[in-house]
Design an enzyme around this catalytic site. Structure first.
Site, mmCIF file in Angstrom:
data_model
loop_
_atom_site.group_PDB
_atom_site.id
_atom_site.type_symbol
_atom_site.label_atom_id
_atom_site.label_comp_id
_atom_site.label_asym_id
_atom_site.label_seq_id
_atom_site.Cartn_x
_atom_site.Cartn_y
_atom_site.Cartn_z
ATOM 1 N N GLY A 1 0.802 -1.215 0.000
ATOM 2 C CA GLY A 1 0.000 0.000 0.000
ATOM 3 C C GLY A 1 0.831 1.260 0.000
ATOM 4 N N GLY B 1 2.593 12.941 -38.114
ATOM 5 C CA GLY B 1 1.766 12.979 -36.911
ATOM 6 C C GLY B 1 2.471 13.692 -35.780
HETATM 7 C C1 HXC Z 1 4.127 -4.217 11.235
HETATM 8 C C2 HXC Z 1 6.294 -3.944 10.612
HETATM 9 C C3 HXC Z 1 5.934 -3.998 9.244
HETATM 10 C C4 HXC Z 1 4.570 -4.169 8.937
HETATM 11 C C5 HXC Z 1 8.058 -3.709 9.387
HETATM 12 N N1 HXC Z 1 7.612 -3.786 10.637
HETATM 13 N N2 HXC Z 1 7.052 -3.868 8.511
HETATM 14 N N3 HXC Z 1 5.389 -4.058 11.595
HETATM 15 N N4 HXC Z 1 3.697 -4.280 9.970
HETATM 16 N N5 HXC Z 1 4.146 -4.186 7.684
HETATM 17 C C6 HXC Z 1 8.409 -3.672 11.873
HETATM 18 C C7 HXC Z 1 9.310 -4.855 12.110
HETATM 19 O O1 HXC Z 1 8.620 -5.863 12.752
HETATM 20 C C8 HXC Z 1 10.386 -4.237 12.993
HETATM 21 O O2 HXC Z 1 9.872 -4.119 14.297
HETATM 22 C C9 HXC Z 1 10.496 -2.831 12.447
HETATM 23 O O3 HXC Z 1 9.276 -2.567 11.739
HETATM 24 C C10 HXC Z 1 11.647 -2.665 11.466
HETATM 25 O O4 HXC Z 1 11.555 -3.689 10.489
HETATM 26 P P1 HXC Z 1 12.787 -4.608 10.080
HETATM 27 O O5 HXC Z 1 12.249 -5.726 9.272
HETATM 28 O O6 HXC Z 1 13.613 -4.910 11.277
HETATM 29 O O7 HXC Z 1 13.604 -3.586 9.158
HETATM 30 P P2 HXC Z 1 14.390 -3.863 7.807
HETATM 31 O O8 HXC Z 1 15.256 -5.066 7.982
HETATM 32 O O9 HXC Z 1 15.021 -2.571 7.443
HETATM 33 O O10 HXC Z 1 13.276 -4.246 6.719
HETATM 34 C C11 HXC Z 1 12.293 -3.304 6.354
HETATM 35 C C12 HXC Z 1 11.226 -3.967 5.447
HETATM 36 C C13 HXC Z 1 10.687 -5.257 6.142
HETATM 37 C C14 HXC Z 1 11.887 -4.313 4.093
HETATM 38 C C15 HXC Z 1 10.143 -2.938 5.218
HETATM 39 O O11 HXC Z 1 10.317 -4.940 7.489
HETATM 40 C C16 HXC Z 1 9.506 -5.828 5.449
HETATM 41 O O12 HXC Z 1 9.625 -6.571 4.458
HETATM 42 N N6 HXC Z 1 8.280 -5.542 5.936
HETATM 43 C C17 HXC Z 1 7.065 -6.067 5.391
HETATM 44 C C18 HXC Z 1 6.745 -5.437 4.071
HETATM 45 C C19 HXC Z 1 5.390 -5.872 3.590
HETATM 46 O O13 HXC Z 1 5.262 -6.947 2.991
HETATM 47 N N7 HXC Z 1 4.361 -5.066 3.967
HETATM 48 C C20 HXC Z 1 2.959 -5.418 3.749
HETATM 49 C C21 HXC Z 1 2.603 -4.954 2.389
HETATM 50 S S1 HXC Z 1 0.959 -5.334 2.032
HETATM 51 P P3 HXC Z 1 10.821 -4.030 15.574
HETATM 52 O O14 HXC Z 1 9.889 -4.099 16.728
HETATM 53 O O15 HXC Z 1 11.755 -5.203 15.479
HETATM 54 O O16 HXC Z 1 11.533 -2.720 15.487
HETATM 55 C C22 HXC Z 1 0.181 -3.877 2.058
HETATM 56 C C23 HXC Z 1 -1.248 -4.001 1.733
HETATM 57 C C24 HXC Z 1 -1.862 -2.679 1.382
HETATM 58 O O17 HXC Z 1 0.736 -2.873 2.306
HETATM 59 C C25 HXC Z 1 -2.422 -2.722 0.013
HETATM 60 C C26 HXC Z 1 -3.228 -1.517 -0.292
HETATM 61 C C27 HXC Z 1 -3.443 -1.381 -1.766
#
Ligand code: HXC
Length: 503
Positions: free
Chosen positions: A173, A407
């Site tokens: 999102g 064009g």
């Molecule tokens: C809750 C999250 C989170 C999420 C990260 N965190 N993404 N918490 N929901 N979506 C938290 C982690 O648990 C962690 O918490 C802190 O944020 C930092 O994340 P890390 O993974 O330690 O950081 P990093 O290694 O830099 O990686 C960042 C990242 C990865 C690449 C963004 O966190 C990741 O892949 N996140 C998920 C991405 C994703 O798939 N999102 C959902 C998309 S679906 P702590 O407590 O350890 O600090 C979506 C649907 C909407 O968005 C659609 C609408 C059209």
């Protein structure tokens, strides 16, 4: 100590804690990645001392997966109002130190609040994005939050400028809101945009790809065109946003601010009298033309690395903001193709929405032929540019430097698309096609005969499709005078709900 003093001290303590977002450790981790925090970014972006923060006490309301014990004042976004060069803007910056900047429902409420205020008051919105996407623990609440954000992006489109910066990972999102805004800036090396990350790509398609090759700044500023700007670091990104805003009005009811210029409007450009090569097949530097024409050679290019066969960007002429669109003869001969058409069409529509006059510099051999282009829908994509110019009601000034064939002649802000003032240099060839092509088709004519008859600006000028054939060195003066004359231009479109641009 009085009770009131105690209360003030506790307020200040709570605010101080809120300033730390997810805490010192996570701030250090953010810095170690070469990234600034949300508050540091806002401080760089806004005029010093102008930031007024909203909702720094807001907390999420989630009680799933232990979230009831994980609260940070302000949640994962810093939002509010400030000024840039003294003009009001609304801003939000996702705070990666709080749950990875992932979007909770309350965060979306904070962002929607600044977007609503911006729309009501006619001020730009700047979003600094650094987010793991939907906050997984919140489920549907987070999706609802995104949806509400998107709706505001859509309602604000064409009313207030919306600018997005991608300053970290942006997944799911988190990419659609920026995609609905007018301009996207990315930081090289530390920012990504993708719908699904590398692990999902691998499991769904078997493709091995890393984050950078999937959605880094280079990918989006060169290949996909999703991002208009790729910046080497956060500081240059932020100064880029400030510079971009200097060319824009705050909303669609205003004109862009005019700045007094010390570059004389009547300055001649003698270099332009010698810039066109003797041979049609030789290129020249269109950037030199643009730099000569605009105030102090200050051209702010948009989409510099994408579809380089066309140049678009902002500048000032006689102190007034203009949008420049120019073919680029030294890159694919300046031919129009799918991406060049998409790039220029989006720019033309932005300028039209925000009252920025268009100056079009034409040297175009036509549309790029071939199966790759046809299969990719060059017809519909080329039509976008045609549509954008034909629909635009801002002042339109066109200067044909050399080729304007077929064009592509019509598309590039010709008289037939309601362009206001069209000039040509004596070197202009306005014709159905170049001599070689024409002789190949007709066979019974000679190249000399064709050149003599068609390869000049005079056939078009004789019909009134060109207001004047001008000496190149006088181009700056003539364009600025035309711009002044068109300041009060009013032109309407037929009443309609909205158009049906060939998407
Ligand atoms: C809750 C999250 C989170 C999420 C990260 N965190 N993404 N918490 N929901 N979506 C938290 C982690 O648990 C962690 O918490 C802190 O944020 C930092 O994340 P890390 O993974 O330690 O950081 P990093 O290694 O830099 O990686 C960042 C990242 C990865 C690449 C963004 O966190 C990741 O892949 N996140 C998920 C991405 C994703 O798939 N999102 C959902 C998309 S679906 P702590 O407590 O350890 O600090 C979506 C649907 C909407 O968005 C659609 C609408 C059209």
């Amino acid at each position: 100590m009085s009770i009131q003093s105690e209360k003030i001290i506790s307020l200040n303590k709570r605010k101080e804690a809120a300033l730390l977002g997810g805490g010192q450790k996570r701030i250090e981790a953010q810095h170690a990645k070469g990234k600034l925090t949300a508050r540091e970014r806002i401080a760089l972006l806004l005029d010093p001392g102008s930031f007024e923060e909203f909702d720094c006490f807001v907390q999420h309301r989630c009680t799933n997966f232990g979230m009831e014990d994980r609260h940070f004042d302000g949640d994962g976004v810093v939002s509010g109002r400030g000024t840039i060069d003294g003009r009001i803007v609304y801003v939000f910056a996702q705070d990666f130190t709080v749950n990875g900047g992932s979007l909770s429902k309350t965060m979306s409420e904070k962002i929607c609040k600044v977007m609503d205020l911006a729309l009501k008051t006619g001020a730009p919105v700047i979003g600094l994005n650094d987010s793991g996407g939907a906050r997984i623990q919140e489920g549907i609440d987070s999706l609802a939050g995104y949806g509400e954000l998107f709706e505001r992006n859509i309602l604000s489109s064409g009313v207030i400028p919306q600018i997005s910066a991608i300053m970290g990972p942006c997944a799911g999102g988190a990419v659609y809101s920026p995609a609905l805004t007018d301009f996207i800036f990315m930081v090289e090396g530390t920012s990504n945009m993708f719908l699904t990350g590398p692990s999902v790509v691998k499991s769904e398609t078997g493709e091995d790809v890393d984050q950078e090759s999937l959605g880094g700044a280079a990918v989006h500023s060169r290949k996909s065109g999703v991002a208009q700007f790729a910046c080497p670091d956060e500081e240059s990104l932020i100064s880029g946003i400030r510079k971009l805003l200097s060319f824009l009005p705050s909303n669609n009811m205003e004109k862009a601010p005019s700045l007094p210029s010390d570059d004389s409007p009547s300055r001649l450009c003698p270099n332009l009298d010698n810039i066109i090569p003797d041979s049609d097949n030789k290129a020249y530097n269109m950037y030199e033309v643009i730099d000569s024409l605009v105030d102090n050679g200050d051209f702010f290019e948009v989409h510099r690395d994408f579809a380089c066969n066309i140049i678009v960007g902002f500048a000032r002429m006689g102190g007034e903001s203009v949008g420049i669109v120019a073919n680029r003869p030294d890159y694919m001969s300046g031919v129009l193709d799918i991406n060049a058409s998409r790039k220029a069409a989006r720019f033309v529509r932005f300028c039209d929405a925000f009252n920025i006059p268009l100056v079009t510099l034409v040297d175009v051999p036509g549309f790029l032929p071939g199966t790759q282009q046809e299969y990719g829908a060059v017809i519909s994509n080329g039509a976008k540019l045609l549509y954008a110019y034909g629909e635009a009601t801002v002042p339109k000034i066109t200067l044909t430097l050399r080729k304007a064939y077929g064009g592509a002649y019509i598309v590039m802000s010709s008289k037939h698309l309601r362009s206001d003032i069209n000039y040509a240099w004596p070197s202009a060839n306005i014709a159905v096609m170049g001599a070689k092509g024409a002789v190949g088709v007709l066979k019974n004519i000679s190249e000399e005969e064709y050149n003599e008859l068609f390869c000049n600006p005079y056939r078009a000028a004789e019909r009134g499709y060109i207001e004047d054939v001008i000496q190149p060195s006088e181009s700056r003066f003539r364009i600025i005078r035309a711009l002044y004359s068109l300041k009060n231009k009013v032109q309407d479109l037929p009443a309609k709900k909205h158009d049906n641009l060939p998407l």
